[in-house]
Design a protein around this motif. Structure first.
Motif, mmCIF file in Angstrom:
data_model
loop_
_atom_site.group_PDB
_atom_site.id
_atom_site.type_symbol
_atom_site.label_atom_id
_atom_site.label_comp_id
_atom_site.label_asym_id
_atom_site.label_seq_id
_atom_site.Cartn_x
_atom_site.Cartn_y
_atom_site.Cartn_z
ATOM 1 N N GLU A 198 47.548 3.144 75.123
ATOM 2 C CA GLU A 198 46.780 2.592 73.996
ATOM 3 C C GLU A 198 47.091 3.453 72.772
ATOM 4 O O GLU A 198 46.968 4.690 72.837
ATOM 5 N N LEU A 199 47.520 2.818 71.686
ATOM 6 C CA LEU A 199 47.847 3.548 70.457
ATOM 7 C C LEU A 199 46.735 3.327 69.438
ATOM 8 O O LEU A 199 46.264 2.211 69.244
ATOM 9 N N THR A 200 46.309 4.405 68.789
ATOM 10 C CA THR A 200 45.390 4.302 67.652
ATOM 11 C C THR A 200 46.153 4.804 66.424
ATOM 12 O O THR A 200 46.581 5.963 66.386
ATOM 13 N N ILE A 201 46.370 3.914 65.469
ATOM 14 C CA ILE A 201 47.195 4.218 64.294
ATOM 15 C C ILE A 201 46.269 4.284 63.077
ATOM 16 O O ILE A 201 45.620 3.295 62.733
ATOM 17 N N THR A 202 46.166 5.437 62.484
ATOM 18 C CA THR A 202 45.232 5.633 61.370
ATOM 19 C C THR A 202 45.994 5.806 60.058
ATOM 20 O O THR A 202 46.874 6.656 59.961
ATOM 21 N N GLY A 203 45.658 4.944 59.100
ATOM 22 C CA GLY A 203 46.337 4.999 57.787
ATOM 23 C C GLY A 203 45.286 5.079 56.702
ATOM 24 O O GLY A 203 44.272 5.760 56.856
#
Ligand code: HGY
Ligand code: MN
Ligand code: MN
Length: 423
Positions: free
Chosen positions: A223-228
């Protein structure tokens, strides 16, 4: 192979009872457009469990429930000792069909009932089980119940797993009344054989009736959590964006290119993708996604994981986002026992059914049970190769053929001298 090379006599399952039970179970959690949804440890799963348990109890099986809700029904043999075991799962994905998992459980009950109806009590006990949370759709990893049964995870660890909807595994298990007292790991069976639909296109394409399953491919879920940085879709120049939605989609298309580059049997799937705040005119703040990578070759699977991880670093640097990865499931490929696969092939051939040897693309409880005893699987055709889809279908003639092969193999295993001695 020691012992006689023949298979048991001409017993056959009650096909009408088998299909009727499959349809009855399928009606629990039934969806308006067909198919059914019984995510693990939901009320629908509990209702399915109650129905299948009632069939086990009506059959007079000794039914146990363990600390992660695995349910096993056992019929005693003429002699003491570990049972010949079969089974699968009855939890489904959200858009499930009537046969994935359910066939293996109901056919297992059918086999034991057919022998009992015929007044046959084999040398060894026979057991049929359904394992908790095989799908892994609500709680990860998949095959969680059989993993605990086989000693790959403790019940305590399983109880603390949190679902995609925030529920805690142990709380849900208790809420539906399936927190049992039988110890984990479970008893090692004499042998384990699972009947399952293929869920893929191969048997249909090859015009073969029975799949003799030689093993299960390796599985890697993350599971990837991508924070921008969330910002205005109209005023923010592309050069100033830190857009996790863009990165998620880039990674999704990279995963497909990677699978094509490595070639079959490599597969890659983005099954879950969510953006926050998920609004038409807002550059997302956060993207979360899952990546499912599989291959029959462990080294190629590791290579695929490494290339995907490199692409995450490249994209995170270029777009100025942070990517966190959490492993949801990681199982190496499993090879099944050739003595059991030989028995499956012999049983099918003796019934005049064409066969082919093949690996499983899907994960199964058998891949966990293979840690405990000689194990293999029997496949029957999925129409159009479709599964994890409400239109999943297997013709009754194939459901019955698979159950009869299972009957012959389990009966043979339950009667034979100890064949696990070197031949
Ligand atoms: O994901 C799988 O292969 C299985 O359906 N749990
Ligand atoms: Mn399944
Ligand atoms: Mn499935």
């Amino acid at each position: 192979m020691t012992g006689e090379a023949t298979m048991p006599g001409p017993l056959s399952v009650d096909g009408e009872r088998l299909v009727r039970r499959l349809l009855e179970l399928g009606s629990i959690g039934g969806l308006p457009g067909g198919g059914c949804a019984r995510l693990a440890l939901t009320d629908d799963d509990a209702a399915g469990r109650n129905l299948v348990m009632s069939w086990m109890l009506d059959l007079g099986l000794d039914v146990t429930i363990d600390a992660v809700g695995n349910v096993i029904g056992t019929r005693a043999g003429r002699e003491p000792g570990p049972p010949v075991m079969t089974g699968s799962h009855i939890d489904t994905v959200r858009t499930g069909g009537f046969y994935d998992g359910n066939l293996g459980v109901i056919a297992g009950i059918e086999v034991i009932e057919t022998l009992a109806d015929a007044g046959v009590t084999p040398r060894r006990a026979m057991a049929v089980g359904f394992f908790t949370n095989e799908e892994g759709a609500r709680f990860a990893p998949d095959m969680l119940g059989s993993l605990v049964y086989a000693g790959g995870m403790t019940a305590e660890q399983a109880h603390d797993v949190v679902a995609i909807d925030g529920a805690r595994f142990g709380d849900e298990l208790e809420r539906i009344g399936y927190l049992g007292g039988s110890p984990c790991p479970g008893q090692a069976p004499y042998a384990f054989v699972e009947l399952h639909i293929e869920q893929g296109p191969v048997l249909e394409a090859q015009h073969k009736r029975i799949g003799v399953v030689t093993g299960v491919q390796g599985i890697s879920w993350q599971e990837l959590t991508i924070t921008g940085q969330s910002s205005h879709a109209g005023t923010t120049p592309i050069s100033l964006r830190h857009d996790p939605g863009y990165v998620a989609m880039e990674l999704g298309s990279f995963a497909r290119r990677l699978a094509n580059d490595l070639g079959p049997p490599q597969v890659a799937t983005v099954g879950r993708l969510q953006l926050q705040p998920n609004l038409v005119n807002v550059v997302a703040a956060v993207a979360s996604m899952t990546v499912d990578l599989r291959n029959t070759d462990e080294l190629v699977l590791r290579h695929a994981e490494a290339r995907f991880a490199d692409q995450c670093v490249t994209l995170a640097d270029a777009e100025g986002v942070v990517i966190e990865s959490r492993s949801l499931a990681r199982f190496e490929p499993v090879t099944f026992d050739t003595q059991v696969t030989d028995l499956i092939e012999l049983a099918a051939t003796n019934r005049g059914l064409s066969t082919m040897r093949m690996p499983s693309g899907a994960g199964h409880d058998a891949q966990m049970m293979a840690r405990l005893c000689p194990t293999a699987m029997v496949f029957v055709e999925s129409v159009g190769g479709i599964s994890h889809n409400v239109t999943e279908h297997t013709e009754p003639v194939d459901l019955v053929a698979g159950a009869n092969v299972l009957l012959d193999v389990l009966h043979r295993l339950a009667e034979q001298e100890n064949p696990w001695l070197a031949t």
